[in-house]
Design a protein around this motif. Structure first.
Motif, short mmCIF file in Angstrom:
data_model
loop_
_atom_site.label_atom_id
_atom_site.label_comp_id
_atom_site.label_asym_id
_atom_site.label_seq_id
_atom_site.Cartn_x
_atom_site.Cartn_y
_atom_site.Cartn_z
N LYS A 152 4.88 -15.42 -7.54
CA LYS A 152 4.78 -15.08 -8.95
C LYS A 152 3.35 -15.11 -9.45
CE LYS A 152 6.53 -16.60 -13.47
NZ LYS A 152 7.40 -17.59 -14.17
N ASN A 153 2.60 -16.10 -9.02
CA ASN A 153 1.24 -16.25 -9.54
C ASN A 153 0.21 -15.37 -8.84
OD1 ASN A 153 1.08 -17.52 -7.10
ND2 ASN A 153 0.67 -19.58 -7.93
N SER A 154 0.64 -14.60 -7.81
CA SER A 154 -0.32 -13.72 -7.13
C SER A 154 -0.12 -12.26 -7.48
CB SER A 154 -0.19 -13.90 -5.61
OG SER A 154 1.06 -13.41 -5.15
N LEU A 155 0.80 -11.98 -8.41
CA LEU A 155 1.17 -10.60 -8.73
C LEU A 155 0.68 -10.19 -10.11
CD1 LEU A 155 2.81 -8.01 -8.09
CD2 LEU A 155 4.77 -9.14 -9.17
N ASP A 156 -0.08 -9.11 -10.15
CA ASP A 156 -0.40 -8.43 -11.40
C ASP A 156 0.64 -7.31 -11.53
OD1 ASP A 156 -1.31 -6.86 -13.44
OD2 ASP A 156 -3.40 -6.83 -12.77
N GLU A 157 1.74 -7.62 -12.21
CA GLU A 157 2.89 -6.73 -12.19
C GLU A 157 2.59 -5.37 -12.80
OE1 GLU A 157 7.70 -7.19 -12.65
OE2 GLU A 157 6.39 -8.54 -13.77
N LYS A 158 1.80 -5.32 -13.83
CA LYS A 158 1.48 -4.04 -14.47
C LYS A 158 0.75 -3.12 -13.51
CE LYS A 158 -0.72 -2.10 -18.58
NZ LYS A 158 -1.48 -2.40 -19.83
N THR A 159 -0.23 -3.66 -12.79
CA THR A 159 -0.98 -2.85 -11.81
C THR A 159 -0.08 -2.44 -10.65
OG1 THR A 159 -3.04 -4.00 -12.35
CG2 THR A 159 -2.94 -2.85 -10.22
N PHE A 160 0.72 -3.40 -10.17
CA PHE A 160 1.57 -3.12 -9.01
C PHE A 160 2.62 -2.06 -9.31
CE2 PHE A 160 5.60 -4.07 -6.84
CZ PHE A 160 5.23 -3.76 -5.54
N ASP A 167 5.87 8.43 -5.66
CA ASP A 167 6.95 9.13 -4.95
C ASP A 167 6.71 9.25 -3.45
OD1 ASP A 167 8.49 9.50 -7.23
OD2 ASP A 167 7.45 11.38 -7.76
N GLU A 168 5.54 8.87 -3.00
CA GLU A 168 5.28 8.91 -1.56
C GLU A 168 6.13 7.86 -0.86
OE1 GLU A 168 1.12 8.95 -0.40
OE2 GLU A 168 0.58 9.36 -2.48
N MET A 169 6.89 8.29 0.16
CA MET A 169 7.81 7.37 0.82
C MET A 169 7.07 6.20 1.47
SD MET A 169 10.60 9.95 2.56
CE MET A 169 11.72 8.65 3.04
N ASN A 170 5.87 6.44 1.97
CA ASN A 170 5.09 5.38 2.61
C ASN A 170 4.13 4.70 1.65
OD1 ASN A 170 6.37 5.86 5.02
ND2 ASN A 170 4.79 7.25 5.76
N GLY A 171 4.17 5.13 0.39
CA GLY A 171 3.27 4.53 -0.58
C GLY A 171 1.85 5.06 -0.45
N SER A 172 1.11 4.94 -1.50
CA SER A 172 -0.26 5.42 -1.50
C SER A 172 -1.15 4.42 -0.75
CB SER A 172 -0.76 5.58 -2.93
OG SER A 172 -0.81 4.30 -3.57
N ALA A 173 -2.37 4.85 -0.48
CA ALA A 173 -3.34 3.97 0.18
C ALA A 173 -3.64 2.76 -0.70
CB ALA A 173 -4.62 4.74 0.48
N LEU A 174 -3.63 2.97 -2.01
CA LEU A 174 -3.89 1.87 -2.94
C LEU A 174 -2.75 0.84 -2.90
CD1 LEU A 174 -5.34 3.78 -6.04
CD2 LEU A 174 -6.58 2.33 -4.42
N LEU A 175 -1.50 1.34 -2.77
CA LEU A 175 -0.36 0.43 -2.66
C LEU A 175 -0.44 -0.37 -1.36
CD1 LEU A 175 2.36 -0.67 -3.64
CD2 LEU A 175 3.47 1.30 -2.55
N GLN A 176 -0.79 0.33 -0.28
CA GLN A 176 -0.95 -0.36 1.01
C GLN A 176 -1.98 -1.48 0.89
OE1 GLN A 176 0.48 0.32 4.05
NE2 GLN A 176 1.56 2.23 3.69
N LYS A 177 -3.08 -1.17 0.24
CA LYS A 177 -4.15 -2.16 0.09
C LYS A 177 -3.71 -3.33 -0.79
CE LYS A 177 -8.57 -3.46 0.40
NZ LYS A 177 -8.59 -4.63 -0.46
N TYR A 178 -3.00 -3.03 -1.87
CA TYR A 178 -2.58 -4.09 -2.79
C TYR A 178 -1.62 -5.05 -2.08
CZ TYR A 178 -1.19 -6.44 -7.05
OH TYR A 178 -0.97 -7.41 -8.01
#
Length: 286
Positions: A152-160, A167-178
């Motif tokens: 809970k304390n490691s998540l910036d929910e708005k950014t995530f 819509d990318e099934m594998n997620g964006s590069a930014l999602l992978q990094k996050y």
């Protein structure tokens, strides 16, 4: 006592029948390490097994002594076995049958190595699956999904959430990094099938029920300490038809095996027909 035909037993028989002889042919200047009856162990036998003897030092002598001692133990047992068993037509037959099978196996490997047909076309794959689909059964649901688990304390929910809703099934590069930087656990390759049985330990059973999940499900489960995000792109249950993409690798292996088997049978047929034509075989049954 009835002689069993298991492979290990046949190997033992070969050892008994063939072991009571000189270990190897003498090489000029070869050093004799040990003798057991008429059998001789040479230094070259030691070297044949990938050992390296350095003619100096107590360690080298100790290594040679241990090797020779083990050889003598084996020889004593083999000599005793031969003395007790004596000549046995059944043993000779087993040894000869095993020798013949080794030759056959070696030829099969040569024939298969010479084969250039190691590809499977899409049409072959589709046809094979259509003819054999009943052979593929599921022991539980399979899914295409992505998930992420955060403290809970490691998540910036708005950014995530902005990244998660891609819509990318594998997620964006930014999602992978996050997820790499902040998640406790995650899987983002949503284009690949995965068995629920291999995945279910990642989720609390009391909070996520596979029976209530469906295609296109998006779910967020929050506990006191952890947040679970799940997004399902596809789901197949055991009573539904399996997608070809899930069994592709297994089906390709089966097709290649069948091709190899057919190739071997064709080669055996060719050899037989040639031998029959050359009259090198003659069936006398009337």
């Amino acid at each position: 006592m009835k002689v069993h035909r298991e492979l290990n037993y046949v190997i033992l028989l070969i050892s008994i029948c063939c072991g009571c002889r000189n270990s190897g042919k003498a090489i000029e200047g070869d050093k004799i390490l040990a003798k057991a009856g008429d059998n001789i162990l040479y230094l070259s036998d030691f070297n044949k097994e990938g050992n390296i003897y350095i003619n100096s030092g107590k360690d080298s002598i100790a290594t040679l002594y241990a090797y020779a001692e083990n050889w003598c133990r084996d020889q004593v047992f083999q000599i005793e076995a031969r003395n007790r068993i004596g000549n046995s037509n059944e043993i000779d037959e087993l040894v000869e049958n095993y020798r013949s099978s080794l030759y056959s196996d070696a030829l099969e490997k040569i024939i298969l190595k010479e084969s250039h047909d190691t590809s499977v076309t899409e049409n072959e794959l589709i046809q094979y699956y259509q003819e054999n689909r009943n052979e593929y059964k599921l022991d539980g649901p399979i899914l295409k999904l992505r998930y992420a688990v955060f403290k809970k304390n490691s998540l910036d929910e708005k950014t995530f959430i902005k990244l998660w809703n891609s819509d990318e099934m594998n997620g964006s590069a930014l999602l992978q990094k996050y997820c790499s930087d902040h998640a406790e656990d995650y899987k983002l390759n949503g284009d690949r099938w995965i068995k629920w049985n291999d995945l279910k330990e990642s989720f609390p059973k009391s909070l996520i029920n596979i029976n209530k999940l469906t295609k296109k499900t998006q779910q967020v489960v929050r506990t006191k300490d952890l947040y679970y995000y799940i997004r399902i792109f596809d789901l197949v249950r055991p009573n539904e038809e399996l997608p070809l993409s899930f069994v592709r690798e297994q089906a390709i292996k089966s097709i290649l095996y069948l091709k190899k088997f057919k190739q071997l049978e064709n080669k055996k047929k060719q050899l037989y027909e040639k031998a029959f034509k050359d009259k090198s075989i003659n069936i006398l049954v009337k």
